[in-house]
Design a protein around this motif. Structure first.
Motif, PDB file in Angstrom:
ATOM      1  N   LYS A 125      -8.883  -3.464  -2.158  1.00 18.30           N
ATOM      2  CA  LYS A 125      -8.592  -4.234  -3.497  1.00 18.30           C
ATOM      3  C   LYS A 125      -9.714  -4.958  -4.149  1.00 18.30           C
ATOM      4  CE  LYS A 125      -7.199  -7.977  -0.570  1.00 18.30           C
ATOM      5  NZ  LYS A 125      -6.006  -8.893  -0.098  1.00 18.30           N
ATOM      6  N   GLU A 127      -9.552  -8.715  -5.604  1.00 22.76           N
ATOM      7  CA  GLU A 127      -8.765 -10.014  -5.106  1.00 22.76           C
ATOM      8  C   GLU A 127      -9.562 -11.316  -6.042  1.00 22.76           C
ATOM      9  OE1 GLU A 127      -7.894 -13.239  -1.852  1.00 22.76           O
ATOM     10  OE2 GLU A 127      -7.480 -11.050  -1.237  1.00 22.76           O
ATOM     11  N   GLY A 146      -5.731   0.148  -2.358  1.00 26.48           N
ATOM     12  CA  GLY A 146      -4.397  -0.536  -1.583  1.00 26.48           C
ATOM     13  C   GLY A 146      -4.498  -0.134  -0.134  1.00 26.48           C
ATOM     14  N   THR A 155      -2.467  -4.252  -2.370  1.00 28.29           N
ATOM     15  CA  THR A 155      -2.598  -4.080  -3.651  1.00 28.29           C
ATOM     16  C   THR A 155      -3.839  -3.628  -4.268  1.00 28.29           C
ATOM     17  OG1 THR A 155      -0.489  -5.497  -3.666  1.00 28.29           O
ATOM     18  CG2 THR A 155      -1.743  -5.005  -5.838  1.00 28.29           C
ATOM     19  N   SER A 156      -3.933  -2.546  -5.158  1.00 29.22           N
ATOM     20  CA  SER A 156      -5.267  -2.352  -5.710  1.00 29.22           C
ATOM     21  C   SER A 156      -6.086  -3.700  -6.343  1.00 29.22           C
ATOM     22  CB  SER A 156      -5.298  -1.235  -6.671  1.00 29.22           C
ATOM     23  OG  SER A 156      -5.104  -0.188  -5.807  1.00 29.22           O
ATOM     24  N   SER A 177      -3.080   3.870  -5.891  1.00 26.13           N
ATOM     25  CA  SER A 177      -2.973   2.884  -4.859  1.00 26.13           C
ATOM     26  C   SER A 177      -1.881   3.335  -3.729  1.00 26.13           C
ATOM     27  CB  SER A 177      -2.437   1.573  -5.214  1.00 26.13           C
ATOM     28  OG  SER A 177      -2.127   0.699  -4.180  1.00 26.13           O
TER      29      SER A 177
END
Length: 276
Positions: A125, A127, A146, A155-156, A177
């Motif tokens: 991901k 972030e 993901g 989460t991507s 993802s």
């Protein structure tokens, strides 16, 4: 050279690491891990940066600017932003975050021809970390993320709050993802507009409290809910409007977690079609 052109492992990434010329290598790119500790701009020179080992981290107080057309590929690892990430592409030259197996941008980086294809979950991901992670995601393509192999939000693209200046996500494509496309956790009010969020295995856009604007997006063909907003507390705003939400596992879901209320509501103009 038959293998990697450059393989650099931190702890600090040199600010001029992008100022190298690469050609004719078996694996034509710069494999890099460590911290961007000062503000730099990475120019598009026709090859990608590849995040591996301990990943790429933008330190608090530093800004990483990616020129239009720049590509970062994930080789198991991704990108953590504690400072600022400016990924401001154009329609003609989007900025791409993708799998090392994706030969459609900057070529056959891992040098194995057609032996493998990119799949959801090839890397984790991007972030934006609380409380200081910020920046811009505009005209970017984010795909095949993901991965849950190393824990986290799966989460991507994840924006963690409290976040005084959450990054806007606009005019971008987030797809393929292995889990959700975009997540905002812990509140916050990012602008998520004019994007295509499609073909993610779980939720398209997942929001936990706050006051985001989610508007004019195409959210389609995701495995779970198209847009999910769970709210709590008293400072929430329901600002989900003019989205096309179709062919997802479910359409649009708004859920009250405990005692909660809205200070503003705009819940109009959404077109919700053919969700399962």
């Amino acid at each position: 050279n038959k293998a990697k052109a450059i393989d650099f492992q931190g702890p600090t990434i040199p600010p001029d690491i992008d100022e190298n010329e690469l050609s004719g290598n078996g694996q034509n790119g710069i494999w890099v891990s460590g911290t961007v500790a000062e503000s730099v701009t990475w120019e598009d020179r026709g090859y990608p940066m590849i995040s591996n080992w301990s990943a790429i981290t933008v330190a608090e107080g530093a800004t990483l600017t990616l020129d239009p057309g720049f590509t970062i590929k994930g080789d198991i690892r991704g990108l953590t932003v504690k400072g600022t990430l400016i990924a401001d592409g154009t329609a003609e030259q989007p900025i791409t975050f993708t799998s090392i197996k994706d030969d459609s941008v900057d070529g056959d980086t891992n040098g194995n021809g057609t032996a493998d294809k990119p799949v959801p979950g090839d890397w984790p991901k991007i972030e934006f970390a609380t409380p200081s992670g910020t920046g811009v995601i505009d005209h970017a393509h984010i795909r095949y993320g993901g991965s849950s192999n190393y824990g986290g939000d799966y989460t991507s693209l994840v924006i963690k709050c409290p976040c005084p200046t959450p990054p806007p996500v606009t005019n971008s494509e987030i797809s393929y993802s292995d889990n959700a496309g975009i997540s905002v956790v812990g509140g916050g009010s990012p602008q998520i507009t004019n994007n295509v969020i499609a073909h993610n295995d779980s939720t398209g856009i997942s929001i936990s409290s706050g006051a985001p604007e989610i508007a004019n997006n195409e959210v389609s063909d995701n495995g779970a809910t198209g847009i999910s907003f769970t709210y709590a507390g008293s400072s929430n705003q329901l600002n989900i409007h003019d989205n096309l939400i179709e062919r997802n596992g479910a359409g649009l879901r708004v859920v009250n977690s405990g005692t909660a209320s809205f200070t503003h509501i705009d819940f109009s103009g959404n077109e919700v079609n053919e969700n399962k």
